[in-house]
Design a protein around this motif. Sequence first.
Motif, PDB file in Angstrom:
ATOM      1  N   ARG A 184      13.986 -25.849  -1.745  1.00  0.00           N
ATOM      2  CA  ARG A 184      14.726 -24.998  -0.808  1.00  0.00           C
ATOM      3  C   ARG A 184      13.945 -23.715  -0.564  1.00  0.00           C
ATOM      4  O   ARG A 184      13.832 -22.858  -1.442  1.00  0.00           O
ATOM      5  N   VAL A 185      13.412 -23.559   0.643  1.00  0.00           N
ATOM      6  CA  VAL A 185      12.638 -22.379   1.023  1.00  0.00           C
ATOM      7  C   VAL A 185      13.488 -21.497   1.932  1.00  0.00           C
ATOM      8  O   VAL A 185      14.645 -21.811   2.218  1.00  0.00           O
ATOM      9  N   VAL A 186      12.914 -20.392   2.388  1.00  0.00           N
ATOM     10  CA  VAL A 186      13.686 -19.424   3.160  1.00  0.00           C
ATOM     11  C   VAL A 186      14.236 -20.033   4.444  1.00  0.00           C
ATOM     12  O   VAL A 186      15.397 -19.817   4.805  1.00  0.00           O
ATOM     13  N   SER A 187      13.417 -20.797   5.153  1.00  0.00           N
ATOM     14  CA  SER A 187      13.865 -21.346   6.436  1.00  0.00           C
ATOM     15  C   SER A 187      15.048 -22.289   6.258  1.00  0.00           C
ATOM     16  O   SER A 187      16.012 -22.256   7.039  1.00  0.00           O
ATOM     17  N   THR A 188      15.007 -23.144   5.232  1.00  0.00           N
ATOM     18  CA  THR A 188      16.134 -24.044   4.998  1.00  0.00           C
ATOM     19  C   THR A 188      17.329 -23.303   4.418  1.00  0.00           C
ATOM     20  O   THR A 188      18.481 -23.708   4.630  1.00  0.00           O
ATOM     21  N   GLN A 189      17.077 -22.216   3.685  1.00  0.00           N
ATOM     22  CA  GLN A 189      18.179 -21.401   3.186  1.00  0.00           C
ATOM     23  C   GLN A 189      18.930 -20.720   4.332  1.00  0.00           C
ATOM     24  O   GLN A 189      20.168 -20.647   4.322  1.00  0.00           O
ATOM     25  N   ILE A 190      18.189 -20.240   5.330  1.00  0.00           N
ATOM     26  CA  ILE A 190      18.831 -19.668   6.516  1.00  0.00           C
ATOM     27  C   ILE A 190      19.676 -20.719   7.216  1.00  0.00           C
ATOM     28  O   ILE A 190      20.817 -20.446   7.628  1.00  0.00           O
ATOM     29  N   TYR A 191      19.142 -21.907   7.347  1.00  0.00           N
ATOM     30  CA  TYR A 191      19.880 -23.005   7.979  1.00  0.00           C
ATOM     31  C   TYR A 191      21.176 -23.290   7.228  1.00  0.00           C
ATOM     32  O   TYR A 191      22.234 -23.496   7.832  1.00  0.00           O
ATOM     33  N   GLY A 192      21.107 -23.281   5.895  1.00  0.00           N
ATOM     34  CA  GLY A 192      22.306 -23.507   5.107  1.00  0.00           C
ATOM     35  C   GLY A 192      23.332 -22.402   5.277  1.00  0.00           C
ATOM     36  O   GLY A 192      24.545 -22.673   5.357  1.00  0.00           O
ATOM     37  N   HIS A 193      22.879 -21.150   5.359  1.00  0.00           N
ATOM     38  CA  HIS A 193      23.808 -20.044   5.577  1.00  0.00           C
ATOM     39  C   HIS A 193      24.505 -20.166   6.932  1.00  0.00           C
ATOM     40  O   HIS A 193      25.703 -19.901   7.047  1.00  0.00           O
ATOM     41  N   VAL A 194      23.756 -20.534   7.941  1.00  0.00           N
ATOM     42  CA  VAL A 194      24.345 -20.663   9.278  1.00  0.00           C
ATOM     43  C   VAL A 194      25.369 -21.799   9.295  1.00  0.00           C
ATOM     44  O   VAL A 194      26.445 -21.666   9.891  1.00  0.00           O
ATOM     45  N   GLU A 195      25.040 -22.911   8.655  1.00  0.00           N
ATOM     46  CA  GLU A 195      25.997 -24.021   8.594  1.00  0.00           C
ATOM     47  C   GLU A 195      27.292 -23.608   7.906  1.00  0.00           C
ATOM     48  O   GLU A 195      28.376 -24.075   8.261  1.00  0.00           O
ATOM     49  N   ALA A 196      27.177 -22.730   6.895  1.00  0.00           N
ATOM     50  CA  ALA A 196      28.354 -22.272   6.154  1.00  0.00           C
ATOM     51  C   ALA A 196      28.998 -21.048   6.789  1.00  0.00           C
ATOM     52  O   ALA A 196      29.923 -20.473   6.207  1.00  0.00           O
ATOM     53  N   LEU A 197      28.515 -20.656   7.973  1.00  0.00           N
ATOM     54  CA  LEU A 197      29.028 -19.475   8.688  1.00  0.00           C
ATOM     55  C   LEU A 197      28.839 -18.188   7.892  1.00  0.00           C
ATOM     56  O   LEU A 197      29.604 -17.232   8.048  1.00  0.00           O
ATOM     57  N   GLU A 198      27.811 -18.162   7.058  1.00  0.00           N
ATOM     58  CA  GLU A 198      27.490 -16.954   6.272  1.00  0.00           C
ATOM     59  C   GLU A 198      26.444 -16.156   7.047  1.00  0.00           C
ATOM     60  O   GLU A 198      25.262 -16.097   6.679  1.00  0.00           O
ATOM     61  N   TYR A 199      26.893 -15.525   8.106  1.00  0.00           N
ATOM     62  CA  TYR A 199      25.972 -14.875   9.025  1.00  0.00           C
ATOM     63  C   TYR A 199      25.340 -13.616   8.438  1.00  0.00           C
ATOM     64  O   TYR A 199      24.230 -13.242   8.833  1.00  0.00           O
TER      65      TYR A 199
END
Length: 232
Positions: A184-199
């Motif tokens: 899990r790198v930064v780019s995929t971590q951002i994707y996960g935050h967006v999916e979880a609505l953790e803007y």
Amino acid sequence: MPVAAFPLSADDFSAIRLTLELASVTTLVLLCVATPLAWWLARSGSWWSRAVGALVAMPLVLPPTVLGFYLLVSLGPQGWGGQFTQWLGIGLLPFTFAGLVLGSVIYSLPFAVQPLQNAFESLGPRPLEVAATLRASPWDTFWHVVLPLCRPGVVSAAVLSFAHTVGEFGVVLMLGGNIPESTRVVSTQIYGHVEALEYTQAHWLSGGMVLFSFVVLLALGWLNPRGSRLRT
């Protein structure tokens, strides 16, 4: 008035650490691989060099998910790459850090090769002829004449490779998945935050990436205005 908690979690910092580690290892591998390859491409005028040059440049125009998909298939248990790595006794590379390094090296290869190739081509034959008259071996000429004169190209290749690896998404997601502490790198971590609505967390990580990209481009323009250009 209560103090707001820092928005980045331990998982976010773990993703940042893994991203920097991946970019560092990938850059070191790329410099070792791309330097002799770029030298051969710059010095050879054969048809094969043009074909290899086009192959090296393919990640510039190929969708990352396509490259990641074929890497995943070829390195899987039924693929030729996966069968080879299993025969070597190192197991399967997909969904491992080693697999991310391999995918990153392939995907960022043109960002290392082309600045080096441009620098080698702009060198001209004169320094090599002078070194030959002084009876320098080809190895000594390359290390003590070519590389010092082409240092801006080497720096550009290293910086671009590091920065491009930091910003990867499609290849690392297809080949590595999104495994905490492993792939899990930064780019995929951002994707996960967006999916979880953790803007809020996504904003912090994305803003850091924007700032990092700006600093990299600014540094490249300051160090070597022409060395960072890429060709297709």
